[in-house]
Design an enzyme around this catalytic site. Structure first.
Site, PDB file in Angstrom:
ATOM      1  N   SER A 184      61.591  15.796 127.985  1.00 20.25           N
ATOM      2  CA  SER A 184      60.465  15.242 127.240  1.00 20.25           C
ATOM      3  C   SER A 184      59.573  14.316 128.045  1.00 20.25           C
ATOM      4  O   SER A 184      58.420  14.098 127.678  1.00 20.25           O
ATOM      5  CB  SER A 184      60.969  14.518 125.994  1.00 20.25           C
ATOM      6  OG  SER A 184      61.921  13.538 126.351  1.00 20.25           O
ATOM      7  N   HIS A 212      60.371  20.332 122.566  1.00 24.55           N
ATOM      8  CA  HIS A 212      59.082  20.552 123.245  1.00 24.55           C
ATOM      9  C   HIS A 212      58.869  22.009 123.663  1.00 24.55           C
ATOM     10  O   HIS A 212      57.828  22.330 124.239  1.00 24.55           O
ATOM     11  CB  HIS A 212      58.972  19.645 124.477  1.00 24.55           C
ATOM     12  CG  HIS A 212      59.009  18.195 124.130  1.00 24.55           C
ATOM     13  ND1 HIS A 212      57.882  17.461 123.873  1.00 24.55           N
ATOM     14  CD2 HIS A 212      60.066  17.351 123.958  1.00 24.55           C
ATOM     15  CE1 HIS A 212      58.234  16.206 123.576  1.00 24.55           C
ATOM     16  NE2 HIS A 212      59.549  16.122 123.623  1.00 24.55           N
ATOM     17  N   LYS A 243      56.315  18.207 116.560  1.00 18.03           N
ATOM     18  CA  LYS A 243      55.450  18.527 117.697  1.00 18.03           C
ATOM     19  C   LYS A 243      54.615  19.765 117.325  1.00 18.03           C
ATOM     20  O   LYS A 243      53.651  19.624 116.600  1.00 18.03           O
ATOM     21  CB  LYS A 243      56.315  18.671 118.937  1.00 18.03           C
ATOM     22  CG  LYS A 243      57.118  17.341 119.103  1.00 18.03           C
ATOM     23  CD  LYS A 243      58.064  17.309 120.200  1.00 18.03           C
ATOM     24  CE  LYS A 243      59.087  16.184 120.117  1.00 18.03           C
ATOM     25  NZ  LYS A 243      58.660  14.832 119.811  1.00 18.03           N
TER      26      LYS A 243
HETATM   27  C1  PLP Z   1      63.683  16.276 123.301  1.00 14.72           C
HETATM   28  C2  PLP Z   1      63.573  15.625 121.956  1.00 14.72           C
HETATM   29  N1  PLP Z   1      64.547  15.803 121.062  1.00 14.72           N
HETATM   30  C3  PLP Z   1      64.487  15.257 119.840  1.00 14.72           C
HETATM   31  C4  PLP Z   1      63.428  14.471 119.458  1.00 14.72           C
HETATM   32  C5  PLP Z   1      63.419  13.841 118.113  1.00 14.72           C
HETATM   33  O1  PLP Z   1      62.546  14.498 117.279  1.00 14.72           O
HETATM   34  P1  PLP Z   1      61.866  13.837 116.001  1.00 14.72           P
HETATM   35  O2  PLP Z   1      60.611  13.199 116.452  1.00 14.72           O
HETATM   36  O3  PLP Z   1      61.654  14.996 115.106  1.00 14.72           O
HETATM   37  O4  PLP Z   1      62.835  12.851 115.432  1.00 14.72           O
HETATM   38  C6  PLP Z   1      62.375  14.282 120.345  1.00 14.72           C
HETATM   39  C7  PLP Z   1      61.198  13.483 119.939  1.00 14.72           C
HETATM   40  O5  PLP Z   1      60.794  12.551 120.536  1.00 14.72           O
HETATM   41  C8  PLP Z   1      62.453  14.856 121.632  1.00 14.72           C
HETATM   42  O6  PLP Z   1      61.480  14.658 122.530  1.00 14.72           O
END
Ligand code: PLP
Length: 398
Positions: A184, A212, A243
């Site tokens: 990320s 992502h 996203k």
């Molecule tokens: C790789 C990854 N996993 C999980 C999440 C968590 O997702 P959410 O924003 O739906 O809680 C994010 C969000 O920042 C992320 O970048």
């Protein structure tokens, strides 16, 4: 002497110090939709800090679907999916997600973060070992910590390191590898083909966090595993609605028995309120558009390739990025804060990323792109980036 649990708060001065220096980059208040241009304090800024990859958060059809669900079902579910909170639209969305991801079953949660908390904590028993990439998202680590298993980290994208750890797990233990499909912060991809080989050699299971990757990678937008042609080799996939799917919420998809276990054991699902109707409907409509309009993904990739090329030509260090997340590595935290502030003044919103989101000394300006950015907006941002990059001496020359 008695210890006050609040003492750490009274001693915490970092955020205030950065505020006092006038370079605090967090919790900026936006008063417009999450579009390619956002409004802050009455000024317009080019948004290079959003995960709204396909540009759907302000799409009329997505908003209309959310509004219709709001009208029909109200504002919330007032309870968990397990008890009173399951609506027909939750079930329908899960069936659609399972079909889209080509899995037996899918289960929705109220956030992507909760997916990883719930899934990992319930899957990892005392006799299990989980192997995490050192740059896995925070919620993967937190979910693993809530489980009873052993946590081992391997070096980022280092298959030798993964192999050595896998080989050291006692034979009688279960093994689960968990990686981000797209990391990320760095925007690079997991080395899925090699990870799959390692998994097979060591009899491990594999879960991908494709927060992502979903909607972005693969011919049909099914994500990193589709991109590599290795969907059948991945045991469990999680995705988020926050996203490409334009709202908030998340899901996990996999074999029916595994999803049924998670459904009844994942505490972040069974002890937390169900995703609200408007979000469920928005995610469902966004999924329609992902399927119907592959040209959005194509445009996203055109924008991404353009920016990657132009940023590198300017002399920015964009690391190993292979996705619409393009970091500009600057190294020093203070430098990152100051550059983000200057870019803000120049009319560009970017994210400031420091430890613990990245290793110490790897502070970066995280940029990310949308299908809906126009070339002229991107060029406007590039002008500002070039100016600020030169001002702070971070551009490589020659
Ligand atoms: C790789 C990854 N996993 C999980 C999440 C968590 O997702 P959410 O924003 O739906 O809680 C994010 C969000 O920042 C992320 O970048």
């Amino acid at each position: 002497m008695e210890l006050d649990v609040f003492q750490k708060c009274f001693d915490y001065g970092l955020a205030q110090k950065i505020r006092d220096a006038g370079i605090y980059p967090y919790f900026r208040t936006i008063s417009s939709p999450q579009d390619p241009v956002v409004t802050i304090d009455g000024r317009e800024l080019v948004m290079l800090g959003s995960n709204n990859y396909l540009g759907l958060t302000n799409h009329p059809e997505v908003k209309a679907a959310a509004a219709a669900a709001l009208e029909r079902y109200g504002t919330g579910c007032a309870g968990s999916r397990l008890l009173n909170g399951t609506l027909d639209i939750h079930v329908a969305l899960e069936e659609r997600l399972a079909a889209f991801m080509r899995r037996d079953a899918a289960l929705t949660f109220s956030t992507g973060f909760q997916v990883n908390l719930g899934v990992l904590s319930c899957l990892l028993g005392r006799r299990d070992t989980v192997l995490l990439d050192a740059l896995d998202h925070a919620c993967i680590l937190d979910g693993a910590r809530l489980g009873f298993g052993t946590i081992w980290k391997f070096k980022h994208n280092d298959i030798g390191s993964l192999e050595r750890k896998l080989a050291a797990v006692p034979a009688e233990c279960g093994r689960l590898i968990v990686v981000d499909g797209v990391f990320s912060m760095e925007g690079d991809l997991c080395k899925l083909p090699e990870i799959v080989k390692a998994k097979e050699r060591h009899g491990a299971r594999l879960m991908i966090d494709d927060a992502h990757g979903l909607g972005v990678f693969g011919e049909s937008g099914r994500g990193t595993a589709e991109h590599f042609g290795l969907e059948a080799e991945v045991d469990l996939v999680m995705g988020t609605f926050s996203k490409s799917l334009a709202t908030v919420g998340g899901f996990v998809a996999g074999d029916a028995a595994v999803i049924d276990f998670i459904k009844h054991q994942a505490r972040s699902g069974i002890f937390s309120a169900a995703p609200p109707p408007a979000s469920v409907a928005a995610a469902s409509k966004a999924l329609d558009i992902v399927e119907r309009e592959p040209e959005r993904r194509k445009q996203l990739w055109e924008n991404t390739c353009y920016m990657k090329r132009e940023l590198a030509a300017l002399g920015f260090d964009t690391g190993e990025s292979e996705s619409p997340v393009i970091p500009l590595a600057v190294g020093d935290d203070l430098l990152a804060f100051r550059m983000v502030q200057r870019l803000h003044e120049e009319g560009v919103f970017v994210n400031c990323v420091i430890s613990p989101a990245v290793p110490v000394g790897r502070a970066m300006i995280r940029t990310s792109y949308m299908a809906t950015h126009t070339r002229s907006l991107l060029d406007r941002a590039l002008d500002a980036l070039a100016r600020v990059g030169r001002e702070f001496g971070v551009l490589r020359t020659g």
